[in-house]
Motif scaffolding. Structure first.
Motif, PDB file in Angstrom:
ATOM      1  N   ASP A 191       3.669   7.164  -3.456  1.00 18.53           N
ATOM      2  CA  ASP A 191       4.664   6.106  -3.277  1.00 18.53           C
ATOM      3  C   ASP A 191       6.045   6.703  -3.027  1.00 18.53           C
ATOM      4  O   ASP A 191       6.775   6.246  -2.147  1.00 18.53           O
ATOM      5  CB  ASP A 191       4.689   5.215  -4.519  1.00 18.53           C
ATOM      6  N   HIS A 192       6.383   7.739  -3.792  1.00 24.99           N
ATOM      7  CA  HIS A 192       7.672   8.412  -3.584  1.00 24.99           C
ATOM      8  C   HIS A 192       7.734   9.012  -2.180  1.00 24.99           C
ATOM      9  O   HIS A 192       8.762   8.912  -1.491  1.00 24.99           O
ATOM     10  CB  HIS A 192       7.852   9.514  -4.626  1.00 24.99           C
ATOM     11  N   GLU A 194       6.147   8.042   0.525  1.00 27.93           N
ATOM     12  CA  GLU A 194       6.249   6.999   1.540  1.00 27.93           C
ATOM     13  C   GLU A 194       7.648   6.399   1.603  1.00 27.93           C
ATOM     14  O   GLU A 194       8.108   5.995   2.675  1.00 27.93           O
ATOM     15  CB  GLU A 194       5.199   5.922   1.268  1.00 27.93           C
ATOM     16  N   ARG A 195       8.357   6.352   0.462  1.00 23.10           N
ATOM     17  CA  ARG A 195       9.720   5.824   0.461  1.00 23.10           C
ATOM     18  C   ARG A 195      10.687   6.739   1.202  1.00 23.10           C
ATOM     19  O   ARG A 195      11.765   6.309   1.603  1.00 23.10           O
ATOM     20  CB  ARG A 195      10.203   5.614  -0.976  1.00 23.10           C
ATOM     21  N   GLU A 198      12.444   5.807   4.579  1.00 27.50           N
ATOM     22  CA  GLU A 198      13.668   5.019   4.695  1.00 27.50           C
ATOM     23  C   GLU A 198      14.841   5.857   5.196  1.00 27.50           C
ATOM     24  O   GLU A 198      15.803   5.328   5.738  1.00 27.50           O
ATOM     25  CB  GLU A 198      14.001   4.399   3.338  1.00 27.50           C
TER      26      GLU A 198
END
Length: 237
Positions: A191-192, A194-195, A198
């Protein structure tokens, strides 16, 4: 006709594995180096052989200079080696001046001295032509306080790439790839990772296949040397 062989260090897992598979798809036999990841190396060799090429496993601890030289000698003895990819590296979590630089020897030994030792041995055995590809890190062009020794080692490898390109021409072409967000670092959550998209102009993270494809591109070129190609989606422009 003898097929060409590519040696990829650290090719049992992660980015090294992707490079091995990509070059196998281009018809290279693969000299698959590993240190401790023996089971993973066997699985990578199986993936490589699906392309109808040979895959030979070579174990070596590249933090030991004599094992670097021995590895190159063993590969040349058994193969028509024409490509060296320096992919093996260490990325310690505790790596700052506040922590006493405890990882200095380990990081510098594997990330910087090993590619130099391997390149020297490669050149000594390759009188006609060949390619050296060094795997770098795009973040080192943006100074920060984290992972100090790692950054220094990769900055040194960047400089080594450009220096060797001049010193070893015209017989050996030396290039590099500066990686951005390709795979989640060890210990980081998906998850980290994939963020991180941004902060990337292309609004997505990369894939190991992109690295493999870039290596395959560079070794197919006859008029490119001393180039460090960023594979970072524009993150460090």
């Amino acid at each position: 006709m003898t097929r060409r062989t590519a040696l990829i260090t650290g090719s049992a897992i992660r980015v090294g594995k992707a490079i091995a598979v990509a070059l196998a798809e281009q018809g290279f036999d693969i000299a698959l180096h590993y240190n401790q990841s023996s089971q993973e190396a066997v699985k990578t060799a199986e993936a490589v052989r699906k392309f109808g090429v040979d895959a030979t496993l070579y174990q070596a601890n590249l933090s030991q200079p004599e094992q670097c030289r021995d590895l190159i000698g063993r590969v040349f003895k058994e193969n028509d080696l024409s490509v060296l990819v320096n992919s093996a590296a260490v990325f310690p979590e505790t790596d700052s001046i506040m922590e006493g630089l405890a990882d200095w020897d380990a990081v510098m030994g594997l990330n910087l001295r090993a590619p130099l030792e391997l390149s020297k041995a490669f050149v000594d055995n390759t009188p006609l032509s060949g390619h050296i590809i060094n795997i770098l890190d795009a973040r080192i062009n943006r100074p920060a306080g984290d992972h100090l020794v790692y950054r220094l080692s990769k900055a040194g490898l960047w400089h080594l790439t450009e220096s060797l390109a001049q010193e070893l021409a015209p017989n050996i072409q030396v290039n590099g790839l500066a990686l951005g967000a390709i795979m989640a670092p060890p210990g980081a959550s998906q998850d980290h990772f994939e963020r991180m998209a941004e902060k990337i102009p292309l609004a997505r993270t990369g894939t190991p296949k992109a690295i493999g494809d870039a290596v395959a591109f560079l070794v197919a070129q006859e008029f490119i040397t001393g180039v460090v190609l960023p594979i970072d989606g524009g993150e460090f422009l």
